[in-house]
Design a protein around this motif. Structure first.
Motif, PDB file in Angstrom:
ATOM      1  N   SER A  80       0.829  -1.209   0.000  1.00 51.92           N
ATOM      2  CA  SER A  80       0.000   0.000   0.000  1.00 51.92           C
ATOM      3  C   SER A  80       0.858   1.251   0.000  1.00 51.92           C
ATOM      4  O   SER A  80       0.556   2.233  -0.695  1.00 51.92           O
ATOM      5  N   PHE A  81       1.953   1.209   0.773  1.00 47.57           N
ATOM      6  CA  PHE A  81       2.862   2.359   0.796  1.00 47.57           C
ATOM      7  C   PHE A  81       3.547   2.531  -0.559  1.00 47.57           C
ATOM      8  O   PHE A  81       3.740   3.660  -1.034  1.00 47.57           O
ATOM      9  N   ALA A  82       3.884   1.423  -1.202  1.00 47.48           N
ATOM     10  CA  ALA A  82       4.493   1.490  -2.535  1.00 47.48           C
ATOM     11  C   ALA A  82       3.521   2.109  -3.539  1.00 47.48           C
ATOM     12  O   ALA A  82       3.923   2.914  -4.397  1.00 47.48           O
ATOM     13  N   GLN A  83       2.241   1.739  -3.439  1.00 47.30           N
ATOM     14  CA  GLN A  83       1.223   2.332  -4.307  1.00 47.30           C
ATOM     15  C   GLN A  83       1.173   3.845  -4.116  1.00 47.30           C
ATOM     16  O   GLN A  83       1.049   4.608  -5.078  1.00 47.30           O
ATOM     17  N   VAL A 100      -6.438   5.803  -5.944  1.00 47.26           N
ATOM     18  CA  VAL A 100      -6.663   5.961  -4.506  1.00 47.26           C
ATOM     19  C   VAL A 100      -7.814   5.081  -4.050  1.00 47.26           C
ATOM     20  O   VAL A 100      -7.728   4.391  -3.019  1.00 47.26           O
ATOM     21  N   PHE A 101      -8.886   5.079  -4.809  1.00 43.36           N
ATOM     22  CA  PHE A 101     -10.051   4.273  -4.436  1.00 43.36           C
ATOM     23  C   PHE A 101      -9.682   2.793  -4.382  1.00 43.36           C
ATOM     24  O   PHE A 101     -10.060   2.075  -3.447  1.00 43.36           O
ATOM     25  N   ALA A 102      -8.908   2.331  -5.363  1.00 44.80           N
ATOM     26  CA  ALA A 102      -8.581   0.908  -5.460  1.00 44.80           C
ATOM     27  C   ALA A 102      -7.719   0.434  -4.297  1.00 44.80           C
ATOM     28  O   ALA A 102      -8.040  -0.564  -3.638  1.00 44.80           O
ATOM     29  N   TYR A 103      -6.615   1.133  -4.016  1.00 45.19           N
ATOM     30  CA  TYR A 103      -5.731   0.586  -2.973  1.00 45.19           C
ATOM     31  C   TYR A 103      -6.247   0.859  -1.558  1.00 45.19           C
ATOM     32  O   TYR A 103      -5.922   0.112  -0.631  1.00 45.19           O
ATOM     33  N   THR A 104      -7.077   1.877  -1.359  1.00 44.23           N
ATOM     34  CA  THR A 104      -7.657   2.054  -0.017  1.00 44.23           C
ATOM     35  C   THR A 104      -8.802   1.065   0.215  1.00 44.23           C
ATOM     36  O   THR A 104      -9.044   0.664   1.361  1.00 44.23           O
ATOM     37  N   GLU A 105      -9.505   0.662  -0.848  1.00 45.37           N
ATOM     38  CA  GLU A 105     -10.485  -0.411  -0.709  1.00 45.37           C
ATOM     39  C   GLU A 105      -9.786  -1.716  -0.321  1.00 45.37           C
ATOM     40  O   GLU A 105     -10.304  -2.500   0.479  1.00 45.37           O
ATOM     41  N   LEU A 106      -8.621  -1.948  -0.873  1.00 44.74           N
ATOM     42  CA  LEU A 106      -7.850  -3.138  -0.517  1.00 44.74           C
ATOM     43  C   LEU A 106      -7.422  -3.079   0.945  1.00 44.74           C
ATOM     44  O   LEU A 106      -7.464  -4.078   1.660  1.00 44.74           O
ATOM     45  N   MET A 107      -7.032  -1.890   1.417  1.00 45.01           N
ATOM     46  CA  MET A 107      -6.677  -1.721   2.824  1.00 45.01           C
ATOM     47  C   MET A 107      -7.877  -1.959   3.736  1.00 45.01           C
ATOM     48  O   MET A 107      -7.720  -2.396   4.874  1.00 45.01           O
ATOM     49  N   GLU A 135      -9.129  -2.325  -8.872  1.00 46.33           N
ATOM     50  CA  GLU A 135      -7.767  -2.291  -9.393  1.00 46.33           C
ATOM     51  C   GLU A 135      -7.737  -2.618 -10.885  1.00 46.33           C
ATOM     52  O   GLU A 135      -7.029  -1.975 -11.667  1.00 46.33           O
ATOM     53  N   LEU A 136      -8.513  -3.621 -11.290  1.00 44.94           N
ATOM     54  CA  LEU A 136      -8.577  -3.976 -12.715  1.00 44.94           C
ATOM     55  C   LEU A 136      -9.206  -2.846 -13.528  1.00 44.94           C
ATOM     56  O   LEU A 136      -8.781  -2.580 -14.656  1.00 44.94           O
ATOM     57  N   LEU A 137     -10.205  -2.179 -12.950  1.00 41.36           N
ATOM     58  CA  LEU A 137     -10.821  -1.035 -13.634  1.00 41.36           C
ATOM     59  C   LEU A 137      -9.794   0.076 -13.820  1.00 41.36           C
ATOM     60  O   LEU A 137      -9.715   0.687 -14.896  1.00 41.36           O
ATOM     61  N   LYS A 138      -9.001   0.322 -12.794  1.00 38.15           N
ATOM     62  CA  LYS A 138      -7.954   1.345 -12.886  1.00 38.15           C
ATOM     63  C   LYS A 138      -6.965   1.013 -13.998  1.00 38.15           C
ATOM     64  O   LYS A 138      -6.610   1.876 -14.822  1.00 38.15           O
ATOM     65  N   SER A 139      -6.516  -0.229 -14.035  1.00 37.82           N
ATOM     66  CA  SER A 139      -5.526  -0.639 -15.035  1.00 37.82           C
ATOM     67  C   SER A 139      -6.119  -0.592 -16.447  1.00 37.82           C
ATOM     68  O   SER A 139      -5.458  -0.150 -17.391  1.00 37.82           O
ATOM     69  N   ALA A 140      -7.369  -1.057 -16.594  1.00 39.35           N
ATOM     70  CA  ALA A 140      -8.024  -1.009 -17.903  1.00 39.35           C
ATOM     71  C   ALA A 140      -8.176   0.432 -18.383  1.00 39.35           C
ATOM     72  O   ALA A 140      -7.978   0.732 -19.572  1.00 39.35           O
ATOM     73  N   TYR A 141      -8.516   1.317 -17.453  1.00 36.78           N
ATOM     74  CA  TYR A 141      -8.649   2.744 -17.763  1.00 36.78           C
ATOM     75  C   TYR A 141      -7.327   3.295 -18.295  1.00 36.78           C
ATOM     76  O   TYR A 141      -7.290   3.994 -19.314  1.00 36.78           O
ATOM     77  N   ALA A 142      -6.232   2.955 -17.622  1.00 32.19           N
ATOM     78  CA  ALA A 142      -4.918   3.453 -18.035  1.00 32.19           C
ATOM     79  C   ALA A 142      -4.497   2.856 -19.374  1.00 32.19           C
ATOM     80  O   ALA A 142      -3.993   3.569 -20.249  1.00 32.19           O
ATOM     81  N   PHE A 143      -4.701   1.554 -19.550  1.00 30.83           N
ATOM     82  CA  PHE A 143      -4.299   0.902 -20.807  1.00 30.83           C
ATOM     83  C   PHE A 143      -5.101   1.426 -21.996  1.00 30.83           C
ATOM     84  O   PHE A 143      -4.589   1.464 -23.123  1.00 30.83           O
ATOM     85  N   TYR A 144      -6.320   1.847 -21.762  1.00 24.05           N
ATOM     86  CA  TYR A 144      -7.112   2.433 -22.849  1.00 24.05           C
ATOM     87  C   TYR A 144      -6.391   3.653 -23.427  1.00 24.05           C
ATOM     88  O   TYR A 144      -6.269   3.796 -24.654  1.00 24.05           O
ATOM     89  N   PHE A 145      -5.915   4.532 -22.565  1.00 21.22           N
ATOM     90  CA  PHE A 145      -5.239   5.732 -23.039  1.00 21.22           C
ATOM     91  C   PHE A 145      -3.861   5.399 -23.631  1.00 21.22           C
ATOM     92  O   PHE A 145      -3.408   6.047 -24.577  1.00 21.22           O
ATOM     93  N   LEU A 147       1.280  -1.373 -13.925  1.00 23.75           N
ATOM     94  CA  LEU A 147      -0.158  -1.653 -13.983  1.00 23.75           C
ATOM     95  C   LEU A 147      -0.431  -3.153 -13.908  1.00 23.75           C
ATOM     96  O   LEU A 147      -1.359  -3.596 -13.214  1.00 23.75           O
ATOM     97  N   VAL A 148       0.384  -3.936 -14.606  1.00 24.23           N
ATOM     98  CA  VAL A 148       0.198  -5.391 -14.594  1.00 24.23           C
ATOM     99  C   VAL A 148       0.501  -5.959 -13.205  1.00 24.23           C
ATOM    100  O   VAL A 148      -0.281  -6.735 -12.636  1.00 24.23           O
ATOM    101  N   VAL A 149       1.645  -5.565 -12.646  1.00 28.41           N
ATOM    102  CA  VAL A 149       2.040  -6.058 -11.323  1.00 28.41           C
ATOM    103  C   VAL A 149       1.024  -5.627 -10.268  1.00 28.41           C
ATOM    104  O   VAL A 149       0.656  -6.405  -9.381  1.00 28.41           O
ATOM    105  N   SER A 150       0.556  -4.381 -10.362  1.00 20.51           N
ATOM    106  CA  SER A 150      -0.421  -3.868  -9.402  1.00 20.51           C
ATOM    107  C   SER A 150      -1.704  -4.693  -9.433  1.00 20.51           C
ATOM    108  O   SER A 150      -2.274  -5.026  -8.388  1.00 20.51           O
ATOM    109  N   SER A 151      -2.155  -5.043 -10.632  1.00 25.48           N
ATOM    110  CA  SER A 151      -3.369  -5.852 -10.753  1.00 25.48           C
ATOM    111  C   SER A 151      -3.172  -7.237 -10.145  1.00 25.48           C
ATOM    112  O   SER A 151      -4.041  -7.736  -9.416  1.00 25.48           O
ATOM    113  N   LEU A 152      -2.031  -7.852 -10.422  1.00 25.38           N
ATOM    114  CA  LEU A 152      -1.760  -9.195  -9.906  1.00 25.38           C
ATOM    115  C   LEU A 152      -1.675  -9.200  -8.384  1.00 25.38           C
ATOM    116  O   LEU A 152      -2.240 -10.077  -7.721  1.00 25.38           O
ATOM    117  N   PHE A 153      -0.984  -8.199  -7.824  1.00 27.29           N
ATOM    118  CA  PHE A 153      -0.876  -8.123  -6.368  1.00 27.29           C
ATOM    119  C   PHE A 153      -2.232  -7.888  -5.717  1.00 27.29           C
ATOM    120  O   PHE A 153      -2.548  -8.456  -4.671  1.00 27.29           O
TER     121      PHE A 153
END
Length: 419
Positions: A309-312, A346-353, A363-373, A398-404
């Motif tokens: 979470s701190f790394a995020q 922020v929403f994704a990793y604080t929901e995980l916390m 998290e997948l929505l965040k990554s998909a959003y970024a990959f679209y652009f 983005l890939v590593v973040s989704s997997l974690f």
């Protein structure tokens, strides 16, 4: 917008270093007041707030420029004395907007985030609102406009006045002698953040404490009444975006549910905490009855989860620095798309916390959003041009973040058993 972004490029790392210093100081002194989970949540709130402000996501009903053009009866030169007067005017306005936020239901929603931490430290100073869409602050600056304080003076003094409110959010500084009668000190502000009945709704001052003394809202910190922090209706989440709107959501539900039509309108402007009788009876909300005996919000997080979470947070701060340093180059509407990524992250990793079982989906929505652009533009808003090769690093993140996130989400049960 751009100039404020440049200021934040200096302010953000400075605040971050000071927060870490308080953390290490507390550990060294055997009095750690900065839990890592609380710190991440607070810093994440600061990220959402500055992003909103830099992008200008608010409506100013009455601006100071307009007040100056309509009410100024003098034209005065911007001397050092004018800057001093402007500072006092801002502080007077700050006292009243702060007090109103604590006293009326509607305006509390803009301020609850700042009091939501059950700790008191420098990091919680950065818990600032993203829900204050409509700005009313300038109304209290009518006297300054009347006497001709130039708008450019207010523009310079305002951020200085805001940043000067950071230092007193700490438990490591005791009472400060004669300064206690002049400025807001950590002792004064500990009282303000406390939920003890003796301390509630006191010490609204932002820089000077004499406003509270003059207007009857002053309370000294008592040695025999240790301050307990938070809000009397605990937020019970690390997600700052949720916190920003939870009081508003409660008001909306109460206004909808009550059968009394007068109450549907009255609820918004009644004193803080007021609810229609029929709704309060049928839909009670959790409220702390004994401030010395309640369980603080602290869902179990493994060391690995805290580190992740701190790394995020660090990655997001780096990406935010790129945005603030290149606002004019990125341009509109792209800066708003970039802001959407910040909020999703922020929403994704604080929901995980929060140990939300659906955190992985965010998290997948965040990554998909970024990959679209990335796929549609061939870059991440000019990042690869700015720093060649960085696009591949960002895509890998983005890939590593989704997997974690998926891994941590589905490890929830075993983590709870370990606790």
């Amino acid at each position: 917008m751009e100039s404020y972004g440049k200021i934040l490029l200096i302010a953000m790392p400075a605040f971050f270093v000071l927060v870490l210093f308080e953390k290490f100081w507390g550990v060294w002194k055997g009095n750690d007041t900065v839990p890592v989970n609380d710190m991440i949540s607070s810093l994440s709130s600061g990220i959402t707030n500055v992003t909103k402000d830099v992008l200008g996501l608010s409506i100013v009903i009455i601006s100071y420029d307009w007040l100056f053009s309509k009410f100024a009866i003098f034209q005065i030169e911007a001397t050092w004395l004018v800057y001093v007067i402007a500072f006092f005017a801002l502080d007077f306005a700050g006292y009243w907007t702060h007090r109103i936020a604590h006293e009326y239901n509607l305006f509390w929603n803009n301020h609850i985030i700042h009091h939501s931490s059950e700790e008191f430290n420098l990091a919680c100073a950065l818990r600032q609102s993203i829900s204050s869409i409509v700005k009313i602050f300038a109304v209290f600056l009518i006297p300054a406009a009347f006497f001709g304080v130039p708008p450019q003076v207010i523009a310079i003094v305002a951020p200085l006045h805001l940043f000067a409110q950071f230092w007193y959010h700490t438990r490591h500084i005791g009472k400060m002698g004669f300064l206690e009668k002049i400025i807001v000190t950590p002792s004064h502000h500990r009282v303000h953040h406390a939920i003890n009945p003796e301390y509630l709704d006191k010490n609204y001052g932002q820089i000077f404490i004499f406003w509270d003394r003059w207007f009857g809202t002053y309370q000294e910190e008592q040695d025999d009444i240790p301050a307990v922090y938070g809000v009397t209706r605990p937020v019970r989440t690390w997600n700052p975006i949720k916190i920003n709107f939870m009081h508003l959501w409660l008001l909306i539900k109460d206004a909808w549910r009550t059968k009394n039509w007068a109450d549907k309108f009255k609820i918004w402007f009644m004193p803080l905490g007021w609810r229609p009788e029929d709704v309060a009876e049928k839909y009670p909300v959790n409220k702390i009855s004994d401030v010395y005996n309640f369980e603080k919000y602290n869902p179990f997080l493994s060391k690995g989860m805290l580190v992740w979470s701190f790394a995020q947070l660090i990655v997001l701060l780096l990406l935010l620095s790129y945005l603030f340093g290149n606002i004019s180059t990125i341009g509109a509407p792209d800066i708003f798309y970039y802001g959407g990524f910040v909020f999703l992250t922020v929403f994704a990793y604080t929901e995980l916390m929060d140990r939300n079982p659906n955190a992985w989906a965010w998290e997948l929505l965040k990554s998909a959003y970024a990959f679209y652009f990335i796929f549609t533009n061939g870059d991440w808003f000019g990042l690869n041009q700015f720093l060649p090769g960085s696009l591949y690093v960002f895509a890998a993140y983005l890939v590593v973040s989704s997997l974690f996130s998926i891994w941590f989400s589905f490890k929830k049960e075993s983590l709870q058993l370990a606790n």
